[in-house]
Structure formats: structure tokens, C-alpha cells
Enzyme design. Structure first.
Site, PDB file in Angstrom:
ATOM      1  CD  GLU A 244      -2.423   1.526   2.706  1.00 54.63           C
ATOM      2  OE1 GLU A 244      -2.339   2.944   2.822  1.00 54.63           O
ATOM      3  OE2 GLU A 244      -2.821   0.662   3.351  1.00 54.63           O
ATOM      4  CB  CYS A 281      -2.936   5.655   3.580  1.00 55.50           C
ATOM      5  SG  CYS A 281      -4.025   4.652   4.659  1.00 55.50           S
ATOM      6  CD  GLU A 366       0.647  10.401  -0.649  1.00 60.74           C
ATOM      7  OE1 GLU A 366       0.209  10.111   0.311  1.00 60.74           O
ATOM      8  OE2 GLU A 366       1.592   9.427  -0.828  1.00 60.74           O
TER       9      GLU A 366
END
Length: 502
Positions: A244, A281, A366
Site C-alpha cells: 500500500e 493514507c 502526493e
């Protein structure tokens, strides 16, 4: 070399350093895990469920002490950390229910049929555990996504021993958690070697390469995860790597919603963006909205306060990213922050959709921390064109009113190809631990969009199917016996049969 905890609030050392795990010790732990695998995999589902429940109770009992240690290394605050420990014990109890119910085994029986073309033998199929797996602890969730988090719990539930890699920023938390879990496992009768922890970057690399390891779970940066993924695929025996990684978690506000509840949407976005100092996240880093929403968004972000990031390295990367954003977007607003060691302020930037479409490469990275970008649009066709450029994400959210339904339908279709969880009139921070949760998505959100790291189906990552052809029933697992003595859900000759387990 050693791992040393640091106080994010002051930069001072916390606790004693913990020596990195050497190659010889790693080999020993892997050998013990390999020896434990047949016994753990053969343990009944009921016994494994009781073991998980024992560990859950131990974590609940030790929650105050564990939270205090973690707060010193993370600055996340005792209320947040105590809630996270409850989430972690809740995950253990969920997987106890999952393995008792038995449907996760995907048991399928086909009776022999000599008249079929070609003739069909007796076929019985189910999922079996892979073997010892490696799990990398995450920094932003020191319990729920770390060495005793969802990856570890789902792997243990599947019947796989776990070698966990402690995050270098939280060695004290990792050790304290390991001590609690290991003692509970021993007390519950789990085999020796079913759970171990290692420290240090070299040990992490060696874990991924080690022939005893059959799969890897990872939560962390895109760069670090991609490096480990490549290592896993370059092995003589490539193995699954479930990473992830990064996610922008786009949010689209449609015109009716912007006109009806501008203030509530702006405040909700600012709260979700800055939750946990933007170190979830699922923080919504990208917002598509009509121009009219900008004043409310600027006011909402100005009312926020930042906090210390988990490490000095994360703080420096965040500040560098904010400097880069000022070259390509206008600053819409900034929150407050104290001048402490790792503290950062929230930032919100703005760019119109025309500029976004001209140079999307400047806006799709990000920035881990409490930073967001608002892309304003007037034309729905341009909004859809921008959405089509979105990289894979863990979540995508839409805020709409009834008059927006005609716009929301095609938007839903576009977002479903780009995110694992689609949120309507709510915010993506907060991931429920449940049977139906999907916490995954296309690259770069994860390395494998077929799976989830949260929820009941997370167990599927640690299992592989085996088909038994014409074997005597006495030699088959009980779950595949014709009379279904384990009372689990199964598909028999094409028909789904419910089980009776609680």
C-alpha cells in the site's frame, strides 16, 4: 547499527537503541518460522480463532502502557493511539470470526461425471496458506498498520507465520507490542516461531530476499515500496508483494452541493485534509470544485492547526514539496503551526482546470502531510477530462445533491476505474474494519489492485488454491468432506450452500 526512537516534539532520543537484526539471527528466525508453519497451518480454525482473541485481550489490557510508549515516539496523542489499539484488537476479533465462518476458504466440490466432455473426475478445491510471510510496519499507524496490524493478523488467521519488520522510527513501540503479542501467543498455545520481529533496513531487505518468505505485506512510501517490490520479483522464486503506497484520494464537489452547503463542505474538507497532520493514507489531497467554493475553503484552511510530523525526514520532504507547489499553483490559504521541532502548517493551493490539463505532471504527486490542491472547474467536460488523468487511488469521493444525479453517474463510472473505495457525501479518512471494506486500488495506491489490506478479504493475500483430484476422502481436509462436518459455506456442483458457523 541500531534503531533509535526520537521524540517528534523535541528531537530528543527516546528509550534505548535496539540493535539491528544480523543475517545469522534472521536466518535462525526464518528457520524457526518455517518449522512452525506446518503445525500452525494444521491448527484448527477454532484454535487459531481463540489464539487471535487471546492476543486481542492482551493488547486491550496493555493499551495504556503501549499508547504511552507510542506517543513518545510519534506525538500522535494518547486519545488517538488508545483508539488505534482498540481498532487493532477489533481486527483480531474480526478475523477470529472470519476463520470460524470458513467461507474465506472458497471450498468448491464437483462430483465426478463420466458423461461430461471431457469426463469429469472428483474435484475438490480450497485455499491453503502460503507459508511464512514478511510484514513491514508503517509509521503513521504504529499499531493498526504496524507489526501487529492488519497484515500480520490476517496472515496469522490464514495459517501463516509472520516475520515483522519494525519501523525504524518506532523501535520501542515495536518491541513493546511484540512482547505483548508473543506472550499472548505462547499463553494460547501457538507454536514457537509463529511470530517474530526484526530491526534495521538491512534486515528488511534480507527478509524480502529470504527463500523462507513466501509473500510480503508493506505499507509506506511509493519509492520504498517499489524498491522492495522489485526485489521480490527479482528473486529466483518471485513472490507476491502486497504494497500500500501513495494516494491522492481525489474529491469532486458537484455544482448543486457547492451551492447548497459550501461552508460545511469546506470545513469538512479542511478537517479531513489535516486529520493526523495529514499523515493518513486516506487524507484527500486533491479537490475538484466550482470557483464559488474558494472563499469558504480559504477560510476553513486558515482556521486549522498543524502539528509535528512523525520524523524529521518527513517534515523536510513536506516543506520541500510546499516550495515546489508554489512554483505551479497559487496559495489559497495556510493554517497555523508552532515553531517546534517537527511541526508543520497546513497548506492549500489552487489551480484552474485549464492549467491543470496543460501540465498535469506538476499536480499529481502526493505530498505526505496536511497539504491539498483545489482544481476549480466551470465546464463538466473539462472536469471529466481531468478525472481521466487521475492515477490510481485508495479512495475517491463525490459530494452531490439530487440535482447533480445526471453528472454523478458518469463520474462514478470514471472513478470506479481509479479507486478501491468510492465515497458519497462523506470524507475518506477513517477506514472501517469490516467484511466488505476495500482498502486498495490501482497503482500507485497499491502494487496489486485485486486485494485489500483492511477488512475480511485481506486474508486472501496469504492463501493459494489447491485442487484435489480423486483423493480418498479420509486423506482430505475436513472442509472438503462430502458431509461438510465443519459446516462452512461451500459451492457443491455449482450451487452455493450456506454454512452454519457463527
Amino acid at each position: 547499527m541500531s534503531s533509535q526512537g526520537m521524540d517528534p516534539r523535541s528531537g530528543r532520543s527516546i528509550g534505548e537503541p535496539i540493535a539491528d537484526t544480523g543475517s545469522a539471527e534472521l536466518d535462525r528466525l526464518a528457520e524457526v518460522a518455517s518449522a512452525a508453519f506446518p503445525r500452525w497451518a494444521a491448527t484448527s480454525r477454532e484454535q487459531r480463532a481463540r489464539v487471535l482473541e487471546e492476543v486481542a485481550g492482551a493488547l486491550d489490557t496493555e493499551a495504556p502502557a503501549l499508547a504511552a510508549i507510542a506517543d513518545a515516539e510519534t506525538a500522535l496523542g494518547l486519545p488517538r493511539l488508545q483508539g488505534e489499539i482498540q481498532r487493532t484488537s477489533g481486527q483480531l476479533r474480526l478475523f477470529a470470526r472470519v476463520i470460524r465462518e470458513g467461507g474465506y476458504l472458497e471450498a468448491i466440490l464437483d462430483s465426478p461425471d463420466p458423461t461430461a466432455a471431457p469426463p469429469r473426475p472428483d474435484l475438490r478445491r480450497m485455499l491453503r496458506p502460503l507459508g511464512p510471510v514478511a510484514v513491514f510496519g508503517a509509521s503513521n499507524f504504529p499499531f493498526a498498520f504496524s507489526i501487529a496490524g492488519g497484515d500480520t493478523v490476517s496472515a496469522l488467521a490464514a495459517g501463516c507465520p509472520v516475520l515483522a519488520k519494525a519501523h525504524p522510527a518506532q523501535p520501542g513501540t515495536a518491541k513493546a507490542t511484540f512482547d505483548v503479542v508473543a506472550e499472548a501467543l505462547k499463553r494460547a498455545g501457538a507454536p514457537e516461531g509463529v511470530f517474530a520481529v526484526v530491526y534495521g533496513t538491512p534486515a528488511g531487505l534480507d527478509l524480502v530476499r529470504h527463500p523462507a518468505i513466501k509473500a510480503v505485506g508493506f505499507t509506506g512510501s511509493t519509492r520504498g515500496g517499489r524498491h522492495l517490490f522489485d526485489l521480490a520479483q527479482a528473486r529466483p522464486e518471485p513472490i507476491p508483494f502486497y504494497g500500500e503506497l501513495g494516494s491522492l484520494n481525489p474529491v469532486v464537489v458537484l455544482p448543486g452541493a457547492a451551492a447548497t452547503r459550501a461552508t460545511a463542505i469546506a470545513q469538512g474538507y479542511a478537517a479531513s485534509l489535516t486529520l493526523g497532520v495529514g499523515q493518513f493514507c486516506t487524507n484527500p489531497g486533491l479537490l475538484f470544485a466550482p470557483q464559488a467554493l474558494l472563499p469558504a475553503l480559504g477560510e476553513a484552511i486558515a482556521a486549522t492547526r498543524g502539528g509535528p510530523m512523525l520524523t524529521a525526514g518527513m517534515r523536510d520532504a513536506y516543506e520541500s514539496g510546499m516550495g515546489e507547489m508554489t512554483r505551479h499553483a497559487e496559495r489559497l490559504g495556510q493554517g497555523q503551526a508552532d515553531a517546534t521541532h517537527n511541526e508543520v502548517a497546513p497548506h492549500l493551493f489552487h489551480v484552474d482546470v485549464h492549467r491543470f490539463l496543460q501540465s498535469p505532471q506538476h499536480y499529481l504527486d502526493e505530498h505526505f502531510g496536511p497539504a491539498g490542491l483545489v482544481v476549480t472547474y466551470d465546464d463538466i467536460a473539462e472536469l471529466m477530462a481531468a478525472v481521466e488523468l487521475m492515477p490510481g487511488a485508495l479512495t475517491a469521493s463525490v459530494h452531490a445533491e439530487s440535482e447533480d444525479a445526471a453528472l454523478a453517474a458518469p463520474l462514478l463510472s470514471a472513478l470506479a476505474a481509479r479507486a478501491g473505495r468510492l465515497v458519497y457525501n462523506a470524507w475518506p479518512t477513517g477506514v472501517a474494519v469490516s467484511w466488505s471494506m476495500q482498502h486498495g486500488g490501482p497503482w500507485p495506491a497499491t502494487t496489486n489492485p485485486l486485494h485489500t489490506s483492511v477488512g475480511a478479504t485481506a486474508i486472501r493475500r496469504w492463501l493459494a488454491p489447491v485442487c484435489y483430484q480423486d483423493w480418498p476422502e479420509a486423506l482430505l481436509p475436513l472442509e472438503l468432506h462430502a458431509d461438510n462436518p465443519m459446516r462452512i459455506p461451500r459451492r457443491v456442483d455449482g450451487r452455493l450452500q450456506p454454512g452454519s458457523q457463527a
